[in-house]
Design an enzyme around this catalytic site. Structure first.
Site, mmCIF file in Angstrom:
data_model
loop_
_atom_site.group_PDB
_atom_site.id
_atom_site.type_symbol
_atom_site.label_atom_id
_atom_site.label_comp_id
_atom_site.label_asym_id
_atom_site.label_seq_id
_atom_site.Cartn_x
_atom_site.Cartn_y
_atom_site.Cartn_z
ATOM 1 N N GLU A 1 1.425 -0.543 -5.153
ATOM 2 C CA GLU A 1 0.429 0.482 -5.438
ATOM 3 C C GLU A 1 1.181 1.792 -5.610
ATOM 4 O O GLU A 1 1.523 2.469 -4.645
ATOM 5 C CB GLU A 1 -0.589 0.618 -4.306
ATOM 6 N N ASP B 1 0.826 -1.196 0.000
ATOM 7 C CA ASP B 1 0.000 0.000 0.000
ATOM 8 C C ASP B 1 0.868 1.257 0.000
ATOM 9 O O ASP B 1 1.894 1.318 0.678
ATOM 10 C CB ASP B 1 -0.901 -0.022 1.237
#
Length: 713
Positions: free
Chosen positions: A492, A463
């Site tokens: 990400e 993330d």
């Protein structure tokens, strides 16, 4: 193992972070500049984690003194390629506002809010900045009105990055040397041909050979192996107007050359299914997930991506308070491991969210940092009130206010000197302050987190990967691959950047295709945008080995079905599952879900589910759809209908070619493609009515057609 890592490659003016690996937070480390280009004025830092900015092109050699000894870190700096550009926006495109309240942000400033402010001239906001060639995204915000922010892109002209791919013998060789060959590709709009690109080879400073041991001839390097006692890592970059992402191979003492950066073999054929863990079942527990594995088997997916499963006060789980245990509402660690084991029995790998850019504001470490406990004081990025851009009126009304977190006031502290400091956060994410990777204790903590879970799951979806230093990702990459070469790392990074493919991540978010599929589905762009997006990684400088995760929606986006309708959704999903890359299905999209984090509609759209199952089966059963080259086909709409809503392409291997025709429009169209098509659709299994015409085939397409091309063999 406190050696700082492999050679690093950058441009002049670019900051790269250097740090000891696997550090002891209580130990002493010291950097020194051993060699630098003649005109460089770079000096030795006092900090242990060094953000170095080379000031002239050339090779820099730094030394790190550690309790274990002295280690070398080399940096190759290439010329600055940035060009002055301007982020412009018409004033009228923002809601009513005071120009003094306008700011802008984007990847150029790591999405930090209210830091950069434009000038206003003749009704146009302008912000000048030096940026490298390529597409750059920026957003204008009036006050703190994020919902009505206006996002734009600017194209900085200039050549793209070249690409390099290293190869060598797969088997042991006879003789005293082995040869590494570099396959190069010029960047977009480059004036260089492939054979004109220079290739620079570098021996990893952690290994026994040196650069002087290599015999380099243009795009080949011969490596002596007669006296090698262990593997040696060789890095290389292609150089034209710009430098490529570096590739790396491992030379073994018997002459075998092993590629280092290739993703796990299983990932090349995988279909990923993302589960928002607290919405997939009514009970929202690991046990309830385990009982639904037969459904996942029926879809034919190979890999699950789970949103965070660690302790968190939020439904989405990205505000983590304990990295070493599962969330109590979801179940015990034993129950989670039982779920993973059951997935493995079904041939399904499990990837979960690794969230290490930030912690929850409720994390114990943040409480202690906010309270200025000495051991934790530097665990987060604390900034002065002026530097943070936060309006003092937004802070808690007084020191000791009952609960500023409930009011979502910015995270702040008062130092022993009485100064107010604000914990840094991206966008308007006040509940998740950024950790400080200049702290050796933070680095040590998150390496322990990686070690805690690497043997439990099959990969990490990382993330906010763009918020964590490249050097730390390189350390994690080597750490997990040394334990399990098949372990997957998915980043990400929004928008994606090719630098994350340099010994950091195997798979990358494809935000480019996501946006194109939305625009085509909404009628804002023509169908050709799908192919333009699918081939964008090459133009952006991503190396040949990189994989890209393709999707129509995820847990941060609205549902495609709700925005674009069922027919466009079938075309978009077909694109995702028939284009190169790693396709991802977000839970519920196959059941007719219309809200992005809604409870799984188990009693939903069975027809859509069957369509998804058949697409997954077609991809698995067709080598061309899973691994074939993407090739162009000539096509035209030969009936009334919206030709801008149509696109066609083919995937081919030596033994099979499959044509794909997509129609994002509301009405069926007849399309002629320049291939001799077989009548059986690989997805529906139905026989299509085909008409041979003009050295091609005409077929009716309602939403998608996936049909074999007749073989000439």
């Amino acid at each position: 193992m406190q050696q700082p890592g492999p050679p690093r490659f950058c441009t002049v003016g670019e900051s790269i972070e250097l740090a000891p690996r696997d550090p002891d937070p209580n130990a002493s480390y010291e950097w020194s500049v051993h060699e630098k280009p003649t005109q460089s004025e770079l000096s030795t830092p006092e900090e242990t984690v060094w953000h170095v900015e080379p000031d002239v092109p050339g090779i820099y050699r730094f030394e790190l003194e550690t309790p274990d000894g002295q280690y070398v870190q080399r940096v190759r700096a290439f010329p600055d390629v940035r060009r002055l550009t301007s982020f412009d926006l018409e004033r009228g495109r923002l809601p009513d506002h005071d120009p003094d309240d306008v700011s802008l942000m984007g990847p150029f400033n790591e999405h930090l809010f209210d830091r950069e402010h434009p000038t206003l001239e003749d009704g146009i906001y302008q912000y000048e900045i030096d940026l490298p060639p390529g597409t750059h995204r920026y957003g204008y915000i009036a006050g703190d009105d994020f919902e009505n922010a206006v996002w734009e892109e600017v194209e900085v002209p200039g050549p793209g990055k070249p690409r390099v791919f290293l190869e060598g013998p797969d088997d042991p060789v006879d003789g005293s040397e082995t040869t590494i060959t570099a396959d190069t590709t010029p960047g977009t709009d480059s004036e260089y041909d492939a054979d004109e690109l220079a290739v620079e080879f570098y021996v990893d400073d952690r290994d026994e050979l040196t650069d002087d041991d290599l015999e380099v001839d243009s795009q080949e390097a011969r490596v002596p192996i007669a006296d090698l006692e262990g593997p040696v890592r060789i890095h290389a970059v292609a150089v034209g107007e710009r430098h490529s992402i570096a590739d790396c191979v491992i030379v073994h003492p018997d002459g075998r050359v092993e590629r280092r950066n290739d993703p796990p073999e299983w990932a090349r054929d995988a279909v990923v299914y993302e589960i928002f863990v607290r919405s997939f079942t009514d009970e929202a527990t690991f046990e309830s997930l385990e009982r639904r594995i037969p459904y996942l088997e029926s879809l034919g997916v190979d890999c699950l991506w789970l949103t965070p499963v660690l302790e968190s006060p939020t439904k989405h789980g990205y505000h983590i308070t304990d990295y070493f245990d599962t969330a109590s509402d979801l179940g015990t660690r034993e129950e989670f491991e039982s779920f993973v084991d059951r997935c493995h029995e079904s041939g399904i790998r499990v990837v979960f969210d690794l969230v290490i850019n930030h912690t929850a504001r409720e994390h114990a470490a943040f409480d202690m940092s906010a309270a200025c406990v000495p051991e934790y004081e530097d665990w987060y990025v604390w900034e002065s009130l002026e530097e943070s851009g936060v309006d003092p009126d937004e802070l808690a009304p007084e020191i000791g206010s009952e609960n500023p977190r409930e009011d979502y006031a910015p995270p702040a502290r008062t130092t022993p000197d009485g100064e107010t400091e604000v914990a840094q956060y991206y966008f308007n994410w006040r509940g998740i302050p950024n950790v400080n990777y200049d702290s050796l204790a933070v680095r040590s903590l998150f390496l322990s987190v990686v070690d805690e879970w690497v043997d439990v799951v099959d990969g990490f979806r990382c993330d906010v990967a763009w918020g964590v230093p490249h050097g730390f990702w390189k350390e994690i990459y080597e750490r997990v691959k040394s334990q399990d070469s098949e372990f997957l790392l998915l980043d990400e990074t929004v928008p994606r950047e090719p630098e994350y493919a340099e010994s950091e991540f195997d798979v990358h978010y494809d935000t480019t295709l996501y946006s194109a599929l939305r625009d085509v589905g909404n009628g804002d762009r023509s169908g050709d945008a799908v192919l333009e997006a699918a081939t964008a990684p090459r133009r952006e400088g991503f190396p040949e080995w990189s994989l890209h995760m393709r999707y129509v929606e995820n847990h941060d986006e609205t549902r495609y079905l709700e925005e674009c309708g069922p027919q466009a959704q079938r075309a978009a999903v077909t694109a995702v599952l028939t284009l190169p890359g790693v396709p991802m299905i977000y839970y519920g999209q196959e059941r007719g879900a219309t809200e992005y984090r809604q409870l799984m509609p188990w009693e939903g759209d069975g027809e859509a589910t069957t369509f998804h199952r058949r697409l997954v089966d077609a991809r698995h059963e067709s080598p061309a759809l899973s691994r074939g080259e993407l090739v162009d086909v000539d096509w035209e709409v030969v009936s009334e209908g919206d030709s801008d809503a149509v696109v066609a392409y083919a995937r081919e291997t030596d033994d099979e070619t499959v044509a794909v025709v997509l129609n994002f429009g509301a009405d069926p169209v007849h399309v002629r493609v320049d291939r001799d098509l077989e009548p059986t659709d690989l997805v529906t299994g139905e026989e299509r009515d085909l008409e041979r015409a003009d050295e091609g085939t005409v077929l009716e397409v309602e939403d998608a057609a996936v049909v074999p091309v007749r073989s000439d063999k």
